[in-house]
Design a protein around this motif. Structure first.
Motif, PDB file in Angstrom:
ATOM      1  N   ALA A   2       0.927  -1.185  -0.072  1.00 51.15           N
ATOM      2  CA  ALA A   2       0.224   0.151  -0.017  1.00 51.15           C
ATOM      3  C   ALA A   2       0.760   1.298  -0.073  1.00 51.15           C
ATOM      4  O   ALA A   2       0.571   2.125  -0.894  1.00 51.15           O
ATOM      5  CB  ALA A   2      -0.977  -0.135   1.111  1.00 51.15           C
ATOM      6  N   LYS A   3       1.729   1.401   0.985  1.00 49.40           N
ATOM      7  CA  LYS A   3       2.727   2.477   0.943  1.00 49.40           C
ATOM      8  C   LYS A   3       3.313   2.801  -0.290  1.00 49.40           C
ATOM      9  O   LYS A   3       3.477   3.852  -0.763  1.00 49.40           O
ATOM     10  CB  LYS A   3       3.813   2.226   1.902  1.00 49.40           C
ATOM     11  N   GLY A   4       3.827   1.793  -0.832  1.00 48.24           N
ATOM     12  CA  GLY A   4       4.687   1.794  -2.311  1.00 48.24           C
ATOM     13  C   GLY A   4       3.777   2.140  -3.298  1.00 48.24           C
ATOM     14  O   GLY A   4       4.155   3.279  -4.185  1.00 48.24           O
ATOM     15  N   THR A   5       2.514   2.084  -3.327  1.00 50.30           N
ATOM     16  CA  THR A   5       1.593   2.469  -4.406  1.00 50.30           C
ATOM     17  C   THR A   5       0.850   3.612  -4.326  1.00 50.30           C
ATOM     18  O   THR A   5       0.687   4.507  -4.929  1.00 50.30           O
ATOM     19  CB  THR A   5       0.924   1.217  -5.031  1.00 50.30           C
ATOM     20  N   GLY A  47       0.475  12.357  -6.832  1.00 48.94           N
ATOM     21  CA  GLY A  47       0.367  12.691  -8.414  1.00 48.94           C
ATOM     22  C   GLY A  47      -0.940  13.177  -8.498  1.00 48.94           C
ATOM     23  O   GLY A  47      -1.449  13.605  -9.577  1.00 48.94           O
ATOM     24  N   GLY A  48      -1.902  13.512  -7.680  1.00 46.61           N
ATOM     25  CA  GLY A  48      -3.299  13.926  -7.870  1.00 46.61           C
ATOM     26  C   GLY A  48      -4.542  13.060  -7.556  1.00 46.61           C
ATOM     27  O   GLY A  48      -5.597  13.349  -7.642  1.00 46.61           O
ATOM     28  N   LEU A  66      -2.011  10.866   4.065  1.00 47.75           N
ATOM     29  CA  LEU A  66      -1.518  11.784   2.990  1.00 47.75           C
ATOM     30  C   LEU A  66      -2.484  12.953   2.522  1.00 47.75           C
ATOM     31  O   LEU A  66      -2.197  13.628   1.711  1.00 47.75           O
ATOM     32  CB  LEU A  66      -1.104  11.048   1.650  1.00 47.75           C
ATOM     33  N   GLY A  67      -3.502  12.865   3.093  1.00 48.03           N
ATOM     34  CA  GLY A  67      -4.443  14.079   2.884  1.00 48.03           C
ATOM     35  C   GLY A  67      -5.504  13.791   1.839  1.00 48.03           C
ATOM     36  O   GLY A  67      -6.266  14.785   1.471  1.00 48.03           O
ATOM     37  N   VAL A  81      -9.477   7.405  -8.159  1.00 50.50           N
ATOM     38  CA  VAL A  81      -8.595   6.248  -8.282  1.00 50.50           C
ATOM     39  C   VAL A  81      -9.682   5.146  -7.505  1.00 50.50           C
ATOM     40  O   VAL A  81     -10.217   5.184  -6.590  1.00 50.50           O
ATOM     41  CB  VAL A  81      -7.536   6.273  -7.064  1.00 50.50           C
ATOM     42  N   VAL A  82      -9.598   3.837  -8.224  1.00 44.51           N
ATOM     43  CA  VAL A  82     -10.121   2.570  -7.728  1.00 44.51           C
ATOM     44  C   VAL A  82      -8.958   1.693  -7.116  1.00 44.51           C
ATOM     45  O   VAL A  82      -8.326   1.379  -8.031  1.00 44.51           O
ATOM     46  CB  VAL A  82     -10.849   1.727  -8.892  1.00 44.51           C
ATOM     47  N   GLY A  83      -9.025   1.782  -5.766  1.00 43.91           N
ATOM     48  CA  GLY A  83      -8.072   0.720  -5.049  1.00 43.91           C
ATOM     49  C   GLY A  83      -8.485  -0.616  -5.202  1.00 43.91           C
ATOM     50  O   GLY A  83      -9.505  -0.906  -4.690  1.00 43.91           O
TER      51      GLY A  83
END
Length: 410
Positions: A159-162, A169-170, A198-199, A229-231
């Motif tokens: 999760a952190k890496g992605t 990046g928005g 991260l807000g 974004v679809v996680g």
């Protein structure tokens, strides 16, 4: 020559042979049951079979052969079983292996719910469980165990890496499609926490049964939520189907980015680069990183027909590290072997200066990967490029935040 001289010479020869054989005999005596027996317990026939399954067995066999097939004078044997993605089935196999078949260590354990059941059983039986395939952070959190290791990755690192580069990046509004079992829940929880930290904002989430094939209603909800974004907190064929259906629904054309929170080489191959191009995700290994990773991949592919996933590649290192620890400890007893494993740095084609942390988490670098454009691919398995490196000390949940009772508190 007299009979007396012949008898004396024979006795001396026998004594010499006995002396030469004594270390081997003593060593074999330090191995329980006269054999070191390993088990690979994975999804062999379901949605995760391509990314672990028999590929994990191939990697374990390669490690045993590279080690020489024996340790402390005793033969090394390997068995494997299909956990069928059911906790009761996986636990039943593990119990039989430990109790009846005298298995010393189990590797793979490719389902988080099964791994959470097997790890305390290993502790009870004073055997070792090395989870190379499951991602739930509970294995090194509240459910950590002295004889358990989470070897390859975990959901926090994925999760952190992605999440981090996408949010920065928005991609600040996330909707999650989550496999409804321990792995998916853990992956969604870790990713959602990071999005908010991260807000960003979580606009919604749905739970989907393992093996579902029609995600249309979930994708419509995601689009209606105004997420960008679809996680995807799913893996294997479930992940592949979700990404393909996102393409069919035209979500990317509407500015909605898929975020694959666990994606592997075989998944990208199944999607096709036309669908997967630009997809970013985090892994612990890619076969085309350097000369060493390529050399292992060529050997593996000659046997298995394709390069290894990170899970499959990691089994080689886990088995080798375990066998080295038996050799160095002079016994296959679980506690001294685990002590050696924890005390010894991990260095192989996949891992540089890795270590087993006190909560059982292997600390290693992780890599941000990106699926190539079709025109940039040079071959069937030339699918990815390394977009960045996340140092091991930054990739995983800090010990200060750990719920593991083994962690010493200051």
């Amino acid at each position: 020559m007299t009979m007396r001289h012949v008898t004396r010479r024979a006795a001396l020869a026998a004594g010499g042979l006995a002396a030469l054989g004594a270390p081997a005999l003593r060593a074999q005596g330090a191995v329980s049951d006269g054999v070191v027996k390993l088990g690979v317990l994975d999804d062999m026939s379901g949605v995760f079979a391509d990314q672990q399954g028999m590929g994990d067995v191939v990697s374990a066999r390669m490690a045993i052969e590279d080690f020489g097939g024996r340790v402390l004078g005793a033969p090394i044997e390997l068995i494997h079983g299909d956990l069928q993605n059911r906790a009761d089935v996986g636990l039943g196999i593990a119990r039989r292996w430990y109790d009846q078949e005298k298995v010393d260590a189990i590797f793979g354990i490719g389902n988080s719910a099964v791994a959470l059941a097997v790890q305390p059983l290993a502790q009870e039986k004073r055997r070792i469980a090395i989870a190379t395939a499951p991602g739930t952070t509970d294995l090194t959190g509240r459910a950590c165990a002295p004889l358990g290791v989470q070897w390859t990755y975990d959901n926090y690192a994925l999760a952190k890496g992605t999440v981090t580069p996408l949010v920065r990046g928005g991609g600040r509004k996330w909707f999650f499609i989550t496999s409804d079992y321990a792995f998916g829940h853990s992956l969604e929880q870790n990713a959602a926490e990071l999005v908010r930290r991260l807000g960003g904002e979580v606009t919604g989430a749905v739970r989907a049964p393992l093996g579902e094939t029609d995600y249309s209603s979930h994708l419509l909800r995601a689009a209606a939520s105004e997420a960008n974004v679809v996680g995807i907190a799913a893996a294997g064929l479930d992940l592949v189907n979700i990404v393909k259906q996102m393409g069919e629904f035209g979500l990317a054309r509407r500015g909605i980015q898929p975020a694959a929170l666990l994606c592997l080489l075989t998944n990208v191959r199944a999607m096709g680069l036309q669908t997967a191009q630009g997809l970013v995700f985090t892994e612990a290994y890619y076969w085309d990183q350097n000369d060493e990773t390529r050399a292992f991949a060529r050997r593996f592919e000659a046997i298995h027909g394709r390069p290894p996933t990170m899970m499959q590649a990691s089994v080689w290192g886990a088995v080798t590290h375990y066998l080295n620890a038996i050799r160095d400890a002079g016994t296959d007893a679980a506690e001294p072997v685990m002590a050696r494993m924890r005390a010894t740095p991990i260095n192989d084609f996949m891992t540089r200066n890795g270590r087993i942390r006190e909560d059982g988490r292997v600390i290693r670098d992780m890599y941000l990967l990106r699926a190539k454009r079709p025109q940039d691919s040079r071959g069937e398995w030339d699918l990815l490029e390394v977009a960045g490196t996340i140092p091991g000390e930054e990739a995983y949940r800090p010990l200060a935040e750990s719920e593991c009772p083994l962690v010493r508190r200051t």
